[in-house]
Design a protein around this motif. Sequence first.
Motif, short mmCIF file in Angstrom:
data_model
loop_
_atom_site.label_atom_id
_atom_site.label_comp_id
_atom_site.label_asym_id
_atom_site.label_seq_id
_atom_site.Cartn_x
_atom_site.Cartn_y
_atom_site.Cartn_z
N ALA A 123 43.88 47.33 51.51
CA ALA A 123 45.38 47.36 49.52
C ALA A 123 44.85 47.54 48.32
N GLY A 124 42.92 47.00 48.20
CA GLY A 124 42.26 47.36 46.79
C GLY A 124 42.02 48.93 46.16
N ASN A 125 42.81 49.96 47.54
CA ASN A 125 42.76 51.68 46.95
C ASN A 125 43.89 51.36 46.75
N GLN A 126 45.12 51.19 46.75
CA GLN A 126 46.07 50.91 45.61
C GLN A 126 46.52 50.42 45.10
N ILE A 127 46.12 49.09 44.66
CA ILE A 127 46.46 48.14 43.83
C ILE A 127 45.51 48.82 42.32
N SER A 128 43.83 48.88 42.65
CA SER A 128 43.55 49.84 41.47
C SER A 128 44.23 50.84 41.19
N GLY A 129 44.83 51.96 42.02
CA GLY A 129 45.36 53.34 41.04
C GLY A 129 46.59 52.61 40.55
N ARG A 130 47.18 51.39 40.09
CA ARG A 130 48.93 51.15 39.85
C ARG A 130 48.00 50.77 38.76
N LEU A 131 47.53 49.61 39.05
CA LEU A 131 46.11 49.09 38.02
C LEU A 131 45.61 50.06 36.41
N SER A 132 45.09 50.70 37.28
CA SER A 132 43.94 52.34 36.29
C SER A 132 45.34 52.90 35.75
N ASP A 133 46.21 53.18 36.59
CA ASP A 133 47.44 53.81 35.41
C ASP A 133 48.56 53.07 34.00
N ARG A 134 48.32 51.72 34.72
CA ARG A 134 48.99 50.60 33.73
C ARG A 134 48.55 50.39 32.38
N LEU A 135 47.01 49.69 33.41
CA LEU A 135 46.12 48.89 32.53
C LEU A 135 44.77 50.35 31.83
N GLY A 136 44.81 51.33 32.64
CA GLY A 136 44.01 52.29 31.40
C GLY A 136 42.69 52.01 32.42
N PRO A 137 41.60 53.31 33.33
CA PRO A 137 40.54 52.70 34.21
C PRO A 137 38.99 51.76 33.33
N ARG A 138 39.26 51.84 32.33
CA ARG A 138 38.15 50.95 31.71
C ARG A 138 39.04 49.67 31.68
N ARG A 139 39.41 49.22 31.19
CA ARG A 139 40.29 47.09 31.28
C ARG A 139 40.34 47.05 32.85
N THR A 140 40.98 48.61 33.74
CA THR A 140 40.50 48.05 35.86
C THR A 140 39.49 47.96 36.10
N VAL A 141 38.08 48.58 35.46
CA VAL A 141 36.93 48.42 36.80
C VAL A 141 36.25 47.27 35.59
N ILE A 142 36.82 47.47 34.15
CA ILE A 142 35.87 45.95 33.99
C ILE A 142 36.34 44.78 34.61
N LEU A 143 38.03 44.29 34.63
CA LEU A 143 38.65 42.86 35.34
C LEU A 143 37.57 43.58 36.92
N LEU A 144 37.71 44.53 37.26
CA LEU A 144 37.51 44.14 38.73
C LEU A 144 35.72 44.14 38.84
N LEU A 145 34.83 44.01 38.45
CA LEU A 145 33.59 43.36 37.74
C LEU A 145 33.93 42.48 37.90
N VAL A 146 34.24 41.41 37.28
CA VAL A 146 34.69 40.18 36.97
C VAL A 146 34.71 39.53 38.09
N LEU A 147 35.94 40.54 38.78
CA LEU A 147 35.93 39.23 40.12
C LEU A 147 35.23 39.53 40.88
N VAL A 148 33.79 40.78 40.67
CA VAL A 148 33.28 40.73 42.06
C VAL A 148 32.12 39.67 41.58
N VAL A 149 31.81 39.40 40.63
CA VAL A 149 31.07 39.05 39.98
C VAL A 149 31.17 37.11 40.62
N LEU A 150 32.67 36.91 40.08
CA LEU A 150 32.85 35.55 40.88
C LEU A 150 32.80 35.31 42.51
#
Length: 389
Positions: free
Chosen positions: A250-277
Amino acid sequence: MDSRLLWLALGAFAGSVESALVVAVMPAVAAETGVSISQAGLLVFVYSIAYGIGTPLFSTLLGGMHRRRVVAGAEFLFGVGAILMGLLPGFLALLAARTLLACGAGLFTSTAQSTAVALAEPGKRGRALSTVVMGGTLAVAFGTPAAALVAQTYGWRTAYVGLGLVGVTAAMIMWWRLPRNILGDKRTLRERLAVVGERGVPMALLTSALVTLAMFMLMIFLAPVTATGIGLGAGAMPAVLFAYGLGALAGNQISGRLSDRLGPRRTVILLLVLVVLLLAALPLVPLVPMALRQPVFIAYTFCFGALSWGMFPAQLLRLALLAPKSVPLAASLNLTAGNIGGAVAALVGGFAFEAGGLMGVGFGGAAVAVLALGTALLVPDRRPQLNAD
């Protein structure tokens, strides 16, 4: 579809199953060989070092050799290493066997995808790559839980011998079926490392290493965390690994779509915030009533798998934008950075678990993830300059 691609996918399947299987069997290995959990983590440490550093070195040394020899030989080396893991007594012998196994797995992975591209027609190369990658994805979702069940039922050594036989069989069929005229990559190690000079690439690679360190502090020691930290016992591991695998898909698919929509920088930052939490929340799981603890932790592991695997496509796309003319080399270095992070996690994570239990692993991993978030914020966003470069 070229049926020869299926044997490359089988090789990727076997390698991905083994890299996660060691997590499930680590407590059994420690108990049998008389070492501590943190010492058993050296199995991951030697693997990560051999894989991360050995892969570019062996790929360079064997770059002029036909790829049929390289992929078949590398998979055979992996298979022999797995069989030795199942047969050799003593912890030092197991460390040597897994180092051998890692050299084969890394060399196979670095060569299999380019071999798939060479086998495919120009209009079908994307599908060829997807076929090989599919082997690793299926391993995470289904192969590893099945192997963990075999290890739990018949012993971890049986699971390793069986996996080694799969690798040896795949190698023999690759040697028989693959063509003999696929030339290799003759670039020198210096040429391969030149991509590090691209602006933003070093900090992006450091981010990859820190992310892997943060996530693997839990992943490597998932079995003792599940059995003793959460209190579910070793019998819960197949279900936990299955949840992790589904989350990875699921994460692999969602990340690809998020990267296309938000851009990879925003996606990486968003995912890292979730990782911390998510990592910071790990010590809260044992506070859940026992009747609900297993489903809660399985849901937690699903989210953990989604974030772990969701980071890869976004980070790779970011590197591709930073070094558009050296994407394969950047991806290879990203793999090396991740393995170095995994090697450090094998040392730090074991100490954190033995010293602080879930708080050590959870809060320690979250702290490293905060550092990764800091380095990710320092990497420039190259989307506006992509066409200009």
